[in-house]
Design a protein around this motif. Structure first.
Motif, PDB file in Angstrom:
ATOM      1  N   TYR A  19       0.719  -1.171   0.081  1.00  0.00           N
ATOM      2  CA  TYR A  19      -0.021   0.093   0.127  1.00  0.00           C
ATOM      3  C   TYR A  19       0.782   1.370   0.169  1.00  0.00           C
ATOM      4  O   TYR A  19       0.673   2.405  -0.644  1.00  0.00           O
ATOM      5  CB  TYR A  19      -0.859  -0.272   1.239  1.00  0.00           C
ATOM      6  N   GLU A  20       1.777   1.159   0.988  1.00  0.00           N
ATOM      7  CA  GLU A  20       2.924   2.492   0.988  1.00  0.00           C
ATOM      8  C   GLU A  20       3.448   2.651  -0.259  1.00  0.00           C
ATOM      9  O   GLU A  20       3.615   3.878  -0.874  1.00  0.00           O
ATOM     10  CB  GLU A  20       3.596   2.238   1.969  1.00  0.00           C
ATOM     11  N   GLU A  21       3.977   1.616  -1.006  1.00  0.00           N
ATOM     12  CA  GLU A  21       4.692   2.037  -1.974  1.00  0.00           C
ATOM     13  C   GLU A  21       3.776   2.190  -3.485  1.00  0.00           C
ATOM     14  O   GLU A  21       4.108   2.871  -4.232  1.00  0.00           O
ATOM     15  CB  GLU A  21       5.602   0.661  -2.544  1.00  0.00           C
ATOM     16  N   LEU A  22       2.656   1.540  -3.214  1.00  0.00           N
ATOM     17  CA  LEU A  22       1.725   1.885  -4.509  1.00  0.00           C
ATOM     18  C   LEU A  22       1.128   3.443  -4.320  1.00  0.00           C
ATOM     19  O   LEU A  22       1.194   3.936  -5.340  1.00  0.00           O
ATOM     20  CB  LEU A  22       0.565   0.870  -4.371  1.00  0.00           C
ATOM     21  N   THR A  23       0.919   3.866  -3.257  1.00  0.00           N
ATOM     22  CA  THR A  23       0.285   5.322  -3.067  1.00  0.00           C
ATOM     23  C   THR A  23       1.385   6.343  -3.566  1.00  0.00           C
ATOM     24  O   THR A  23       1.111   7.281  -3.923  1.00  0.00           O
ATOM     25  CB  THR A  23      -0.290   5.536  -1.812  1.00  0.00           C
ATOM     26  N   GLU A  24       2.845   5.954  -3.028  1.00  0.00           N
ATOM     27  CA  GLU A  24       3.668   6.941  -3.420  1.00  0.00           C
ATOM     28  C   GLU A  24       4.073   7.019  -4.825  1.00  0.00           C
ATOM     29  O   GLU A  24       4.140   8.049  -5.366  1.00  0.00           O
ATOM     30  CB  GLU A  24       5.009   5.935  -2.701  1.00  0.00           C
ATOM     31  N   HIS A  25       3.753   5.776  -5.574  1.00  0.00           N
ATOM     32  CA  HIS A  25       3.994   5.947  -7.057  1.00  0.00           C
ATOM     33  C   HIS A  25       2.818   6.274  -8.009  1.00  0.00           C
ATOM     34  O   HIS A  25       2.890   6.231  -9.175  1.00  0.00           O
ATOM     35  CB  HIS A  25       4.661   4.721  -7.566  1.00  0.00           C
ATOM     36  N   THR A  26       1.559   6.541  -7.211  1.00  0.00           N
ATOM     37  CA  THR A  26       0.316   6.830  -8.094  1.00  0.00           C
ATOM     38  C   THR A  26       0.162   8.137  -7.732  1.00  0.00           C
ATOM     39  O   THR A  26      -1.164   8.499  -8.038  1.00  0.00           O
ATOM     40  CB  THR A  26      -0.753   5.810  -7.574  1.00  0.00           C
ATOM     41  N   ALA A  27       0.832   8.838  -6.939  1.00  0.00           N
ATOM     42  CA  ALA A  27       0.506  10.358  -6.873  1.00  0.00           C
ATOM     43  C   ALA A  27       0.308  11.286  -8.253  1.00  0.00           C
ATOM     44  O   ALA A  27      -0.339  12.214  -8.256  1.00  0.00           O
ATOM     45  CB  ALA A  27       1.840  11.007  -6.193  1.00  0.00           C
ATOM     46  N   PHE A  28       0.803  10.786  -9.360  1.00  0.00           N
ATOM     47  CA  PHE A  28       0.771  11.233 -10.493  1.00  0.00           C
ATOM     48  C   PHE A  28      -0.767  11.284 -11.317  1.00  0.00           C
ATOM     49  O   PHE A  28      -1.155  12.016 -11.925  1.00  0.00           O
ATOM     50  CB  PHE A  28       1.857  10.777 -11.668  1.00  0.00           C
ATOM     51  N   LEU A  29      -1.588  10.092 -10.688  1.00  0.00           N
ATOM     52  CA  LEU A  29      -2.862  10.330 -10.964  1.00  0.00           C
ATOM     53  C   LEU A  29      -3.719  11.240 -10.811  1.00  0.00           C
ATOM     54  O   LEU A  29      -4.580  11.894 -11.559  1.00  0.00           O
ATOM     55  CB  LEU A  29      -3.474   9.086 -10.335  1.00  0.00           C
ATOM     56  N   LYS A  30      -3.590  12.223  -9.450  1.00  0.00           N
ATOM     57  CA  LYS A  30      -4.275  13.193  -9.161  1.00  0.00           C
ATOM     58  C   LYS A  30      -4.110  14.394 -10.248  1.00  0.00           C
ATOM     59  O   LYS A  30      -5.264  14.970 -10.350  1.00  0.00           O
ATOM     60  CB  LYS A  30      -3.736  13.714  -7.910  1.00  0.00           C
ATOM     61  N   GLU A  31      -2.792  14.748 -10.699  1.00  0.00           N
ATOM     62  CA  GLU A  31      -2.665  15.535 -11.680  1.00  0.00           C
ATOM     63  C   GLU A  31      -3.695  15.399 -13.035  1.00  0.00           C
ATOM     64  O   GLU A  31      -4.101  16.235 -13.533  1.00  0.00           O
ATOM     65  CB  GLU A  31      -1.204  15.783 -12.107  1.00  0.00           C
ATOM     66  N   LYS A  32      -3.882  14.276 -13.312  1.00  0.00           N
ATOM     67  CA  LYS A  32      -4.739  13.681 -14.147  1.00  0.00           C
ATOM     68  C   LYS A  32      -6.095  13.658 -13.862  1.00  0.00           C
ATOM     69  O   LYS A  32      -7.155  13.304 -14.821  1.00  0.00           O
ATOM     70  CB  LYS A  32      -4.304  12.492 -14.797  1.00  0.00           C
ATOM     71  N   GLY A  33      -6.421  13.870 -12.683  1.00  0.00           N
ATOM     72  CA  GLY A  33      -7.715  13.779 -12.304  1.00  0.00           C
ATOM     73  C   GLY A  33      -8.478  12.348 -12.226  1.00  0.00           C
ATOM     74  O   GLY A  33      -9.550  12.005 -12.481  1.00  0.00           O
ATOM     75  N   VAL A  34      -7.483  11.196 -12.085  1.00  0.00           N
ATOM     76  CA  VAL A  34      -7.953  10.081 -12.043  1.00  0.00           C
ATOM     77  C   VAL A  34      -7.887   9.525 -10.563  1.00  0.00           C
ATOM     78  O   VAL A  34      -6.774   9.763  -9.767  1.00  0.00           O
ATOM     79  CB  VAL A  34      -6.845   9.123 -12.915  1.00  0.00           C
ATOM     80  N   GLU A  35      -9.077   8.842 -10.347  1.00  0.00           N
ATOM     81  CA  GLU A  35      -9.114   8.371  -8.856  1.00  0.00           C
ATOM     82  C   GLU A  35      -8.545   7.108  -8.701  1.00  0.00           C
ATOM     83  O   GLU A  35      -8.173   6.537  -9.704  1.00  0.00           O
ATOM     84  CB  GLU A  35     -10.464   8.232  -8.337  1.00  0.00           C
ATOM     85  N   LEU A  36      -8.194   6.630  -7.490  1.00  0.00           N
ATOM     86  CA  LEU A  36      -7.587   5.398  -7.218  1.00  0.00           C
ATOM     87  C   LEU A  36      -8.547   4.466  -6.590  1.00  0.00           C
ATOM     88  O   LEU A  36      -8.827   5.008  -5.234  1.00  0.00           O
ATOM     89  CB  LEU A  36      -6.147   5.625  -6.752  1.00  0.00           C
ATOM     90  N   GLU A  37      -8.427   3.087  -6.688  1.00  0.00           N
ATOM     91  CA  GLU A  37      -8.867   2.160  -5.661  1.00  0.00           C
ATOM     92  C   GLU A  37      -8.343   1.043  -5.492  1.00  0.00           C
ATOM     93  O   GLU A  37      -7.699   0.698  -6.723  1.00  0.00           O
ATOM     94  CB  GLU A  37     -10.563   1.836  -5.835  1.00  0.00           C
ATOM     95  N   ILE A  38      -8.202   0.420  -4.374  1.00  0.00           N
ATOM     96  CA  ILE A  38      -7.218  -0.809  -4.332  1.00  0.00           C
ATOM     97  C   ILE A  38      -8.062  -1.861  -3.872  1.00  0.00           C
ATOM     98  O   ILE A  38      -8.810  -1.857  -2.752  1.00  0.00           O
ATOM     99  CB  ILE A  38      -6.239  -0.593  -3.411  1.00  0.00           C
ATOM    100  N   TRP A  39      -8.068  -3.185  -4.449  1.00  0.00           N
ATOM    101  CA  TRP A  39      -8.830  -4.401  -3.954  1.00  0.00           C
ATOM    102  C   TRP A  39      -7.735  -5.374  -3.867  1.00  0.00           C
ATOM    103  O   TRP A  39      -7.107  -5.961  -4.571  1.00  0.00           O
ATOM    104  CB  TRP A  39      -9.581  -4.836  -5.408  1.00  0.00           C
TER     105      TRP A  39
END
Ligand code: UDP
Ligand code: MG
Length: 307
Positions: A19-39
């Motif tokens: 979770y820690e590593e994923l959220t660190e590397h998906t910060a770029f999604l915010k700029e693109k206006g893309v939401e994130l969910e983790i299953w």
């Protein structure tokens, strides 16, 4: 929305670091206006995997859990993830960080470029037992010969895809699932990224050599019917051989009056042919067993808990 699907089987040590590593590397999604969910798909873990996910959920609403009633296998977990996640883009990742989240920005860029799916393959097998690598290579080489579906050597299940691709994969509702083949079968425009093998972060591999061997048989029966041809080909060859030998023995008897000699050779021939027959019956049995399981139409997985 981007859905990250994480099959987990006894991965209590990996849930949080992932979770820690994923959220660190998906910060770029915010700029693109893309939401994130983790299953997190808990494949009937016997350890504290579910509790770990539950505590994560208290911290972050974007974390979801789907827990199976028992261990159904990684294939079932991936299927369940694709079925339950709601994102427009979906990515499958191992919990042990062998699928580096740092590749995600690059993968996402390819989707934006117009690719339907971005797949990864490892070009090295560093850190893996040599015997396992040898048989893995053998498997891919064999599959290339006997299957018309493209199955990439070293392909990982780490794949980013659009909803359309995921829906296509889900439309193949077969019970004996072999994702590497299924993704090749559905087609679409796929970009392949290569990377060096990364070793498992914590814990142990869940795939024993025997489990992998059975999985390779699943792959062969699911994506090739060539083994069924072996019986016909060997049968024809043996008939020809027998015919030649009969001719030889008749001619020898007529010209030289030799009595037929040597029962050892006879025993060898009987052993050989019956061996081949058993082998071919076994292959037939494999296909029959798979067909039997398909016909029962059992569900691919059963849910115990979902949030
Ligand atoms: N996994 C699973 N069910 C299983 C076996 C494995 O969901 O029956 C998951 C496991 O938790 C991990 C991923 O599949 O997230 C890959 O497994 P592993 O790392 O053990 O395989 P390897 O990388 O050694 O091939
Ligand atoms: Mg692994």
């Amino acid at each position: 929305m981007l859905s990250v699907i994480v099959p987990c089987y006894n991965e209590e040590e990996n849930v949080v670091p992932f979770y820690e590593e994923l959220t660190e590397h998906t910060a770029f999604l915010k700029e693109k206006g893309v939401e994130l969910e983790i299953w997190y798909i808990d494949d009937g873990s016997l350890d504290r995997t579910v509790e770990q996910v539950r505590t994560l959920r208290e911290r972050d609403e974007r974390v979801h859990l789907l827990s199976f009633s028992r261990n159904f296998g990684k294939e079932a977990a991936m299927y369940a993830g694709l079925e339950n996640a709601r994102g427009d883009y979906l990515v499958i990742m191992d919990a042990d960080l062998q699928d580096p989240p740092s590749l995600l920005p690059e993968m996402f860029a390819y989707l934006e470029e117009g690719y339907d799916s971005v797949a990864t393959r490892r070009v090295s097998r560093k850190g893996e037992p040599p015997v396992r690598s040898f048989f893995a290579r053998l498997f891919y080489r064999l599959m290339k010969k006997i299957s018309r579906t493209e199955i990439m050597d070293g392909a990982r299940d780490y794949r980013l895809m659009t909803r359309k691709v995921a829906a296509s994969v889900l439309s193949l509702g077969e019970y004996n699932r072999f994702s590497k083949g299924i993704f090749g079968w559905v087609g679409f425009r796929t970009k392949w990224l290569e990377y060096e093998n990364v070793q498992r972060a914590r814990g142990e591999t869940k795939w024993s050599f025997w489990k992998l061997f059975l999985y390779s048989l699943d792959g062969m029966t699911a994506f090739s019917t060539a083994p069924l041809m072996i019986a016909s080909v060997v049968g024809v060859l043996f008939c020809l051989l027998a015919f030649l030998m009969i001719l030889f023995i008749i001619v020898r008897k007529l010209c030289f009056g030799d009595p037929v000699s040597g029962w050892p050779s006879l025993v060898c021939i009987i052993l050989m042919t019956s061996g081949v027959q058993f082998f071919c019956t076994g292959i037939l049995g494999q296909y029959l067993a798979k067909a039997y399981l398909e016909i029962k139409r059992r569900p691919i997985y059963l849910v115990k808990e979902k949030f």
